[in-house]
Design a protein around this motif. Structure first.
Motif, PDB file in Angstrom:
ATOM      1  N   CYS A   1       2.514  -7.860  21.104  1.00 29.07           N
ATOM      2  CA  CYS A   1       1.538  -8.339  20.140  1.00 29.07           C
ATOM      3  C   CYS A   1       0.242  -7.544  20.280  1.00 29.07           C
ATOM      4  CB  CYS A   1       1.262  -9.823  20.359  1.00 29.07           C
ATOM      5  SG  CYS A   1       0.184 -10.569  19.140  1.00 29.07           S
TER       6      CYS A   1
ATOM      7  N   CYS B   1      -1.748 -12.848  21.055  1.00 27.23           N
ATOM      8  CA  CYS B   1      -2.229 -13.256  19.727  1.00 27.23           C
ATOM      9  C   CYS B   1      -3.750 -13.353  19.715  1.00 27.23           C
ATOM     10  CB  CYS B   1      -1.612 -14.586  19.301  1.00 27.23           C
ATOM     11  SG  CYS B   1       0.182 -14.562  19.213  1.00 27.23           S
TER      12      CYS B   1
ATOM     13  N   TYR C   1      -0.771 -19.990  20.891  1.00 28.97           N
ATOM     14  CA  TYR C   1      -0.227 -20.302  19.572  1.00 28.97           C
ATOM     15  C   TYR C   1      -1.325 -20.162  18.527  1.00 28.97           C
ATOM     16  CZ  TYR C   1       3.535 -22.203  22.389  1.00 28.97           C
ATOM     17  OH  TYR C   1       4.555 -22.348  23.292  1.00 28.97           O
ATOM     18  N   PRO C   2      -1.264 -19.133  17.688  1.00 31.63           N
ATOM     19  CA  PRO C   2      -2.313 -18.936  16.682  1.00 31.63           C
ATOM     20  C   PRO C   2      -2.139 -19.886  15.500  1.00 31.63           C
ATOM     21  CG  PRO C   2      -0.634 -17.249  16.451  1.00 31.63           C
ATOM     22  CD  PRO C   2      -0.250 -18.074  17.659  1.00 31.63           C
TER      23      PRO C   2
ATOM     24  N   GLU D   1      -5.477 -17.390  11.948  1.00 35.16           N
ATOM     25  CA  GLU D   1      -5.531 -16.416  13.043  1.00 35.16           C
ATOM     26  C   GLU D   1      -4.362 -15.449  12.997  1.00 35.16           C
ATOM     27  OE1 GLU D   1      -7.752 -19.203  16.431  1.00 35.16           O
ATOM     28  OE2 GLU D   1      -5.563 -19.115  16.294  1.00 35.16           O
ATOM     29  N   ALA D   2      -3.203 -15.929  12.535  1.00 38.03           N
ATOM     30  CA  ALA D   2      -2.014 -15.074  12.505  1.00 38.03           C
ATOM     31  C   ALA D   2      -2.131 -13.936  11.505  1.00 38.03           C
ATOM     32  CB  ALA D   2      -0.780 -15.909  12.183  1.00 38.03           C
ATOM     33  N   GLN D   3      -3.079 -14.016  10.550  1.00 39.23           N
ATOM     34  CA  GLN D   3      -3.210 -12.959   9.549  1.00 39.23           C
ATOM     35  C   GLN D   3      -3.755 -11.661  10.142  1.00 39.23           C
ATOM     36  OE1 GLN D   3      -1.693 -13.968   6.785  1.00 39.23           O
ATOM     37  NE2 GLN D   3      -1.580 -15.915   7.906  1.00 39.23           N
TER      38      GLN D   3
ATOM     39  N   ILE E   1      -2.926 -10.532  13.219  1.00 34.79           N
ATOM     40  CA  ILE E   1      -2.065 -10.201  14.362  1.00 34.79           C
ATOM     41  C   ILE E   1      -0.936  -9.297  13.897  1.00 34.79           C
ATOM     42  CG2 ILE E   1      -0.475 -11.136  16.088  1.00 34.79           C
ATOM     43  CD1 ILE E   1      -2.184 -13.685  16.063  1.00 34.79           C
TER      44      ILE E   1
ATOM     45  N   TRP F   1       2.734  -7.700  15.327  1.00 35.71           N
ATOM     46  CA  TRP F   1       3.777  -7.634  16.345  1.00 35.71           C
ATOM     47  C   TRP F   1       4.544  -6.321  16.210  1.00 35.71           C
ATOM     48  CZ3 TRP F   1       4.861 -11.071  20.285  1.00 35.71           C
ATOM     49  CH2 TRP F   1       4.180 -12.282  20.250  1.00 35.71           C
TER      50      TRP F   1
ATOM     51  N   ASN G   1       6.555 -18.378  22.213  1.00 32.74           N
ATOM     52  CA  ASN G   1       6.095 -17.010  21.985  1.00 32.74           C
ATOM     53  C   ASN G   1       7.162 -16.194  21.266  1.00 32.74           C
ATOM     54  OD1 ASN G   1       4.040 -14.819  22.729  1.00 32.74           O
ATOM     55  ND2 ASN G   1       5.924 -13.974  23.572  1.00 32.74           N
TER      56      ASN G   1
ATOM     57  N   GLU H   1       7.153 -17.183  17.584  1.00 39.82           N
ATOM     58  CA  GLU H   1       6.080 -16.546  16.829  1.00 39.82           C
ATOM     59  C   GLU H   1       6.426 -15.090  16.509  1.00 39.82           C
ATOM     60  OE1 GLU H   1       3.301 -17.768  15.638  1.00 39.82           O
ATOM     61  OE2 GLU H   1       3.458 -19.784  16.469  1.00 39.82           O
TER      62      GLU H   1
ATOM     63  N   TYR I   1       7.186 -13.548  12.776  1.00 39.15           N
ATOM     64  CA  TYR I   1       6.355 -12.516  12.167  1.00 39.15           C
ATOM     65  C   TYR I   1       7.212 -11.471  11.459  1.00 39.15           C
ATOM     66  CZ  TYR I   1       3.369  -8.374  11.856  1.00 39.15           C
ATOM     67  OH  TYR I   1       2.688  -7.259  11.408  1.00 39.15           O
TER      68      TYR I   1
END
Length: 640
Positions: free
Chosen positions: A558, A563, A582-583, A587-589, A591, A593, A620, A623, A627
Motif C-alpha cells: 500500500c 493506508c 482500516y480507512p 480516505e481510501a480515495q 490510497i 495498492w 488488510n 482491503e 481495491y
C-alpha cells in the motif's frame, strides 16, 4: 457492572467443577451477546490466556439444538483420534493438566481474592495495599514454580525420557523449545527494546521497496480477484465457533457442512477445521483455522525443522498437517462420493497457521486430487526452499508487504539480531531527528549507555583496587607471616599431623571410593566438555536452515503504508477486525495498492515496521483485494 461481572467470572473459574464453570460461562456470555473474540460474529469469548487455556482443557458437551458434525463424521473422527493420540496423548494431557490447569486455577483464586478487596478512601489503610502486594507476589511465585517444572518436563521430552514416542506432540514442542534455546544468539536489552523500536521508526520514515516485480494480469483479472476474495472470506469464516455462525458468514446453508471440529484437539495438537461443499463455486472445501487457541500457540512454538515430504518443514506444522490429513481425508472422500461430488474440485483455504497447515496437507492430497487448489493468506515461513517452490503448482499465497509472519523463522530472527548489531544510529538520527518518538528512543538509549559506562568504570575501578591491595604492604606482610608460620615448630607439627592423616585415609576403603567417584566426575566433566565442543562445532558448521512461505507469492503493498494510518485498536467489532489500519471511504480515495510477484528468497529478511502485525490481519487482505476489484470491470457483469 463490569467489576461485578468479572468477579462472578473469576469465582466461576475458581469453582471445583471445571465443566460447570465452562458451561455457566458460555451461557452467561451467550445471554449478553458479547462479540466472539476467537473469530467473527457472536459466540464463545476468550478474553485472556486463562480462559483460552481452560477452554482447551475439557471437551465441551454439545448442547441440545446445536448442530455439530454429522454422526458419520463424528464416528470417523472417533475412529481416527485414538491413532493420532496414541503417539503422545497421555503425555500431552498430563503435562497440560499438571502445569497449566493447576497454575490457572491458583491464579484465578488469587485474582478472586484481589477482586474482593475494595480500596478505601484516599489516604486509607496501608494494610490493603500490603495484602494486594502479597497476593500478587504469591501469583508470581506460582507462575515461576510452574514454569520451572514445565521447562524441566519439556527438557525430559526433548531428551526422550518423557512419555510418548518420538513423534508425539510433546516431543515436537520440546524439540522446538530446545531448538530455539540452542540456536539463538544473545539479545541485549538495548538491541531487543531500543534497536527494534529504532528500526521500526526508520522504516516508517523510509519504507523499503516492495519485493519482486509488479504484475498486472492478476491485478486486472476480475474473475481471479473474485475467487481470491471469496476464498479469503471462507478462510475468515473458519474462525467462528459453531455451525450457525459459519452459515451466516460463509453464506452457505448449514447442510453444506460435511464435518467440523471447532476446537483444536489437545491430545494430537490438530487445529480446528471444517469440511464443506461450496456448490456455487463447484468445490469441496477444507478450511483450516489460524491461530486462535493456546494449542495453536504451542504448535507455532514447535520451530525445530523436521523431515517432511522429501524436504524440511516447521516441526509443529508438519505434525499438525499429518494429523489433519488422517482425520480430514475420510470426510473429503465422503463429500466427493455424494451425488454430484465427482464434478467438483478440492479447494484448501486458510489464514496464517491455517494457511501453512493447509498447504502442507495439500502436498499429501495432490496425488489423490489432481485439480487441487490451495489459497493461502499470510502463510508463515514453514517449508524448505524446494518444497515451497513445489507448492506453486497448486498454491497461491497472498502476502502483505510488511507482514512479519511469512518472513519469520529461526534463521531470519538470527539475521535480524545481526542486523541490529550493525544498525546505523547516525542515519536513523538524520532520518527521524524531528520525530517525538525518536527523541524518546534516543533519550532511553543515552541513559542505557550511561549506565553501561558507569558499570564498566565500576568494574575497572574494583579490579584496579584489588590489584593495589594485592601489591600493597599489607599483602606482602601477610605473605611473610605465612612463610614464618610454615617454618616454625607449629608449622612442622601441623605438616606431620596432616601427613599421618593422609597415610591412614589412603590405606582405607574410603580412599578407593573417593578415588573412584573422583574419576567418574572427571570423566563426566570431560564428556560434557567434549559434547559441548561437538555441539558448538555442529552449530557453526550446520546453521539452522531457512524456511519460506509456500507456493506462488503475490505481495500486496500500500502507498502510503498502512493506508496512511498507524495501527489502532477498535472496539465493538469482531476480534478478527478489531486491530489494523482500516480507512474510511473518503480516505481510501487517496490510497494506491500494488501487486508484485516475488520469489521465496525475497522474503528472507524480517521487515521491522509499525505495520508488521497489522499487515497480517485478514481485514488488510480484504482491503487490498477489494481495491483491485474496484479498479477492473465487474466479474459478475453489469457496467463498470
Amino acid at each position: 457492572m463490569a467489576a461485578v461481572a468479572r468477579t462472578a467470572h473469576l469465582q466461576l473459574l475458581a469453582s471445583p467443577d471445571l465443566r460447570t464453570r465452562w458451561t455457566c460461562s458460555i451461557r452467561s456470555r451467550k445471554q449478553s451477546r458479547v462479540p466472539c473474540r476467537c473469530g467473527s460474529g457472536y459466540g464463545i469469548q476468550t478474553p485472556d490466556f486463562g480462559r483460552a487455556a481452560l477452554i482447551g482443557l475439557e471437551s465441551r458437551r454439545p448442547r441440545r439444538g446445536r448442530r455439530h458434525s454429522s454422526s458419520t463424521a463424528a464416528r470417523a473422527s472417533a475412529s481416527t483420534a485414538p491413532a493420532a493420540a496414541a503417539a503422545g496423548g497421555s503425555s500431552a494431557r498430563s503435562l497440560w493438566h499438571s502445569f497449566v490447569a493447576k497454575y490457572l486455577a491458583a491464579v484465578s483464586r488469587v485474582l478472586t481474592q484481589v477482586q474482593k478487596i475494595q480500596l478505601g478512601p484516599v489516604g486509607g489503610s496501608d494494610i490493603v495495599a500490603m495484602v494486594r502486594l502479597l497476593l500478587l507476589g504469591c501469583t508470581a511465585v506460582v507462575a515461576y514454580v510452574a514454569s520451572k517444572r514445565a521447562w524441566g518436563k519439556i527438557r525430559e521430552h526433548a531428551a526422550g525420557k518423557g512419555d510418548g514416542g518420538g513423534g508425539s506432540p510433546m516431543q515436537v514442542l520440546a524439540r522446538g523449545a530446545t531448538c530455539v534455546q540452542s540456536n539463538m544468539g544473545p539479545w541485549s536489552l538495548e538491541d531487543f527494546t531500543l534497536g527494534l523500536a529504532a528500526m521500526a521508526k526508520v522504516t516508517e520514515k523510509e519504507p523499503p521497496a516492495m519485493p519482486g516485480k509488479e504484475v498486472e494480469a492478476e491485478a486486472r483479472d476480475a474473475e481471479f480477484l473474485m475467487r481470491a476474495q471469496h476464498w479469503r472470506a471462507q478462510a475468515e469464516s473458519a474462525y467462528v465457533q459453531d455451525s450457525g455462525s459459519f452459515s451466516l458468514f460463509s453464506h452457505l446453508p448449514e447442510s453444506a457442512i460435511v464435518a467440523c471440529e471447532w476446537q483444536p484437539c489437545q491430545d494430537s495438537f490438530r487445529p480446528a477445521y471444517v469440511v464443506f461443499v461450496d456448490a456455487p463455486m463447484g468445490a469441496v472445501v477444507l478450511a483450516v483455522r489460524g491461530t486462535s487457541h493456546v494449542i495453536d500457540m504451542l504448535l507455532n512454538s514447535g520451530t525445530s525443522p523436521e523431515p517432511f515430504c522429501d524436504g524440511t518443514a516447521h516441526g509443529g506444522f508438519a505434525h499438525a498437517s499429518n494429523v489433519l490429513f488422517e482425520q480430514a481425508l475420510p470426510h473429503l472422500l465422503k463429500a466427493f462420493e455424494a451425488p454430484g461430488g465427482r464434478d467438483k474440485k478440492l479447494v484448501i483455504t486458510g489464514h496464517s497457521m491455517g494457511a501453512a497447515v493447509g498447504a502442507m496437507c495439500g502436498l499429501r492430497l495432490r496425488d489423490r486430487f489432481p485439480d487441487l487448489e490451495c489459497w493461502a493468506f499470510c502463510p508463515p515461513a514453514c517449508l524448505s526452499l524446494e518444497l515451497a517452490r513445489d507448492c506453486a503448482e497448486f498454491t497461491t499465497s497472498f502476502v502483505a508487504a510488511h507482514d512479519l509472519v511469512p518472513r519469520f523463522s529461526l534463521a531470519s530472527v538470527e539475521n535480524l539480531r545481526e542486523r541490529i548489531g550493525r544498525f546505523d544510529w547516525d542515519h536513523a538520527e538524520a532520518v527521524a531527528r524531528d520525530d517525538a518518538d525518536w527523541q524518546n528512543i534516543k533519550k532511553a538509549l543515552d541513559a542505557m549507555r550511561s549506565c553501561q559506562r558507569a558499570q564498566a568504570e565500576a568494574v575497572k575501578l574494583a579490579s584496579e583496587t584489588g590489584q593495589q591491595v594485592k601489591e600493597s604492604r599489607a599483602g606482602q606482610t601477610a605473605k611473610d607471616v605465612g612463610s614464618q608460620v610454615a617454618g616454625s615448630d607449629a608449622g612442622q607439627k601441623v605438616k606431620a599431623w596432616g601427613q599421618t592423616a593422609y597415610d591412614r585415609v589412603a590405606d582405607s576403603d574410603v580412599a578407593d571410593k573417593v578415588k573412584g567417584a573422583g574419576k567418574q566426575a572427571k570423566d563426566y566433566i570431560e564428556g560434557n566438555e567434549n559434547r559441548d565442543e561437538q555441539d558448538e562445532k555442529q552449530q557453526n558448521s550446520d546453521p539452522m536452515p531457512p524456511l519460506y512461505p509456500p507456493g506462488r507469492l503475490l505481495v500486496l503493498g500500500c502507498d502510503p503504508p498502512g493506508c496512511g494510518k498507524m495501527p489502532q485498536q477498535r472496539s465493538d467489532v469482531a476480534t478478527q477486525r478489531n486491530y489494523g489500519t482500516y480507512p474510511t471511504f473518503d480516505e481510501a480515495q487517496s490510497i494506491r495498492w500494488i501487486m508484485h510477484e516475488a520469489q521465496q528468497e525475497d522474503l528472507a529478511e524480517i521487515v521491522v515496521s509499525p505495520w508488521c502485525i497489522s499487515d497480517h490481519m485478514l481485514g488488510n487482505m480484504c482491503e487490498a483485494i477489494g481495491y483491485f476489484q474496484a479498479q477492473c470491470p465487474p466479474a459478475m457483469g453489469g457496467h463498470h
